[in-house]
Write a protein that holds these residues in place. Structure first.
Motif, PDB file in Angstrom:
ATOM      1  N   ILE A 117       1.019   1.532   8.025  1.00  0.00           N
ATOM      2  CA  ILE A 117       1.027   2.580   6.984  1.00  0.00           C
ATOM      3  C   ILE A 117       1.096   3.953   7.652  1.00  0.00           C
ATOM      4  N   LYS A 137       2.335   2.079  -3.334  1.00  0.00           N
ATOM      5  CA  LYS A 137       1.346   2.662  -4.251  1.00  0.00           C
ATOM      6  C   LYS A 137       1.038   4.103  -3.882  1.00  0.00           C
ATOM      7  N   ARG A 138       1.033   4.358  -2.589  1.00  0.00           N
ATOM      8  CA  ARG A 138       0.627   5.686  -2.139  1.00  0.00           C
ATOM      9  C   ARG A 138       1.704   6.729  -2.380  1.00  0.00           C
ATOM     10  N   TRP A 139       2.965   6.345  -2.132  1.00  0.00           N
ATOM     11  CA  TRP A 139       4.027   7.367  -2.163  1.00  0.00           C
ATOM     12  C   TRP A 139       5.050   7.196  -3.300  1.00  0.00           C
ATOM     13  N   HIS A 140       5.007   6.063  -3.990  1.00  0.00           N
ATOM     14  CA  HIS A 140       5.902   5.824  -5.144  1.00  0.00           C
ATOM     15  C   HIS A 140       7.377   5.970  -4.801  1.00  0.00           C
ATOM     16  N   ARG A 180       3.926   6.751   7.205  1.00  0.00           N
ATOM     17  CA  ARG A 180       3.596   8.146   6.889  1.00  0.00           C
ATOM     18  C   ARG A 180       4.287   9.105   7.862  1.00  0.00           C
ATOM     19  N   GLU A 195       0.831  -1.207   0.000  1.00  0.00           N
ATOM     20  CA  GLU A 195       0.000   0.000   0.000  1.00  0.00           C
ATOM     21  C   GLU A 195       0.872   1.267   0.000  1.00  0.00           C
ATOM     22  N   ALA A 196       1.920   1.265   0.815  1.00  0.00           N
ATOM     23  CA  ALA A 196       2.782   2.455   0.900  1.00  0.00           C
ATOM     24  C   ALA A 196       3.483   2.717  -0.435  1.00  0.00           C
TER      25      ALA A 196
END
Lengths: 330, 330
Positions: B304, B26-29, B308, B23-24
């Motif tokens: 996650i 995908k979220r932050w690339h 963050r 997930e991370a």
């Protein structure tokens, strides 16, 4: 039995105190001593219906203020309701004294006028509070910010006697408040106290984390007065934060507002379970007399509960049981 | 930016960790380093859809157990995911390390492998938690059960820098956890720390009782690791006791059960506000690297959030800000 009540203790004195003595006299039919300025109390009592044989006003012209230093209240104000109450205990004219006044002032007056039970190093303040499926006493919650291991061992003895006599627990389970369950966890005070409790003859169950305390795994939770004070005040603050949050979220939508209305009796029952007023006042244990200190915000209900608890302590022979428990360990 | 995640930390590892890195990414690339047994992690990752350029598995064959002693985990298990993560920080291959493993093991590994920021006497564990209308950081919550005043002064500096950079507070208000608001209240540690904080150049607002802390009157609450641990665990235990009580009272009658159903979304929002998973992990401040320690019960959402928060700390230049704040006071 004679209980003495400080008429000038609570934040809104003497109204809650007057209501409490009138109700207590009707409920238990025993004489109560009401301590404070005689003229004020007699003229205020005239507004109530009561049996004048059961309520005796004891004159105490001085009033303690929250701003008075504890030492000054004890030595400089010998005619305060707090000082006169302690003197009644000392002279055997009352068997327990209940006050909702300044805690520091009550402790200083008790130490100065009653003194300690023989062998007690430091008297301690206990508080009874709700845990899952019951109650426990936490001791010390503020009389001694800095403690030595021997003080904590004695707090355990005092707390266990209280749990037996007033909370009616057989062989009460004693835990030592710590930051981990395993033996060896804790600050140096806890580590040094642990073996003293193991050798104390008490039903010592080891270190106790807050979650076990609130889950009801101990009847007596022993700690220093600084940690105990933070623990009690944290639990009050979290309960308040939670109820504020629940209230504001419930009123945020019409549907949950209706839900809140329908569940209001349930919330009220939770409030009763957690209300400190239900458990009477905090016992000051280790002084040569039975002293119960209520919250400044005490209302009549809280004071009546405090009188009820004080009566149970007198009936159970708490003071001599404490004396025996301490002297048997000297 | 490169964040490293211990794949073997949480109680149910590595599933939450795998979900979190996917997930991370995908979220932050940004590339993420996932540390643990290579075969296990690679075969487990095969069940997910992800960009293989963004998730790099770093082999660490050993696993720490909750029962391992902290010292043993640091010195005896050089190939554990915890040790390898710290080494990645030390070698500059990662800018922050997140683990949901054994807190004692993480602290021991951090001290042994990263060492302290120059001038720091004792690193401390902070935690961010919800207060009325916001958040605050409490430091220390368990790294140092016994403290000296100078440690607490440094905790205040570390906590204030964290509040500025990660919680985005301007001139954060620093309070000293105590059993009374007035200067002069407290145990001897608090009394001796008070003048150090007054002279620290921080925005020191004085002693802080739990009710003021939860009312949001401070951004940084400073205390020793024993008291801080009791405070955090008490607030968790009271919140749990309260929600158990509310649940059982609401389901006790049909009408309040309906009310409870209607207010369920409100309760859920309260739960979200109070959920520790929302605030990421506890920063270990004062070591020479950015280490975040999550609860063993962390799920993917908590991890996650921890990632963050670690990213925000890296972006804000937390480590060099801590170094400067400490060195300017030496």
């Amino acid at each position: 039995m004679r209980i003495a009540l400080d008429a000038m203790g609570s934040d809104t004195h003497p109204q809650p105190e007057l209501e409490a003595v009138v109700e207590a006299s009707k409920r238990w039919h025993d004489p109560i001593l009401l301590i404070g300025p005689e003229d004020l109390l007699k003229s205020s009592l005239a507004h109530f219906q009561y049996d004048p044989n059961l309520i005796q006003v004891i004159h105490a012209p001085e009033v303690l203020h929250m701003t008075d230093s504890p030492a000054r209240t004890a030595k400089g104000k010998a005619e305060s309701s707090m000082a006169v109450g302690m003197d009644l205990l000392k002279n055997g004219e009352a068997e327990a004294f209940v006050t909702a006044g300044n805690t520091g002032g009550a402790m200083a007056n008790a130490l100065f006028r009653l003194g300690r039970i023989r062998g007690v190093k430091r008297p301690a303040l206990g508080t009874v509070f709700p845990v899952q499926d019951g109650h426990a006493i936490l001791i010390d919650i503020g009389a001694n910010a800095d403690c030595r291991p021997i003080y904590l061992q004695q707090f355990a003895v005092l707390g266990a006697v209280y749990a037996e006599i007033v909370l009616k627990k057989t062989n009460p389970r004693v835990g030592l408040v710590s930051n981990g369950e395993e033996p060896g966890k804790g600050n140096s005070l806890v580590k040094e106290t642990f073996p003293l409790l193991e050798g104390s003859g008490l039903n010592f169950i080891g270190n106790l984390e807050p979650k076990e305390l609130f889950a009801g795994q101990a009847d007596v939770a022993v700690t220093d007065g600084f940690t105990g004070n933070i623990l009690v005040k944290t639990s009050e603050a979290v309960a308040k934060l939670l109820s504020n949050l629940i209230r504001s979220e419930i009123t945020a939508s019409p549907i949950s507002s209706v839900g809140g209305l329908l569940s209001r009796p349930a919330f009220r029952r939770v409030g009763v379970t957690l209300d400190p007023a239900e458990y009477g006042a905090a016992p000051l244990l280790g002084v040569q007399g039975l002293v119960f200190i209520g919250h400044g915000r005490s209302d009549a209900k809280a004071l009546i509960n405090a009188i009820r608890v004080a009566r149970e302590a007198v009936e159970g022979g708490l003071l001599s049981a404490l004396e025996i428990a301490i002297s048997s360990r000297l």
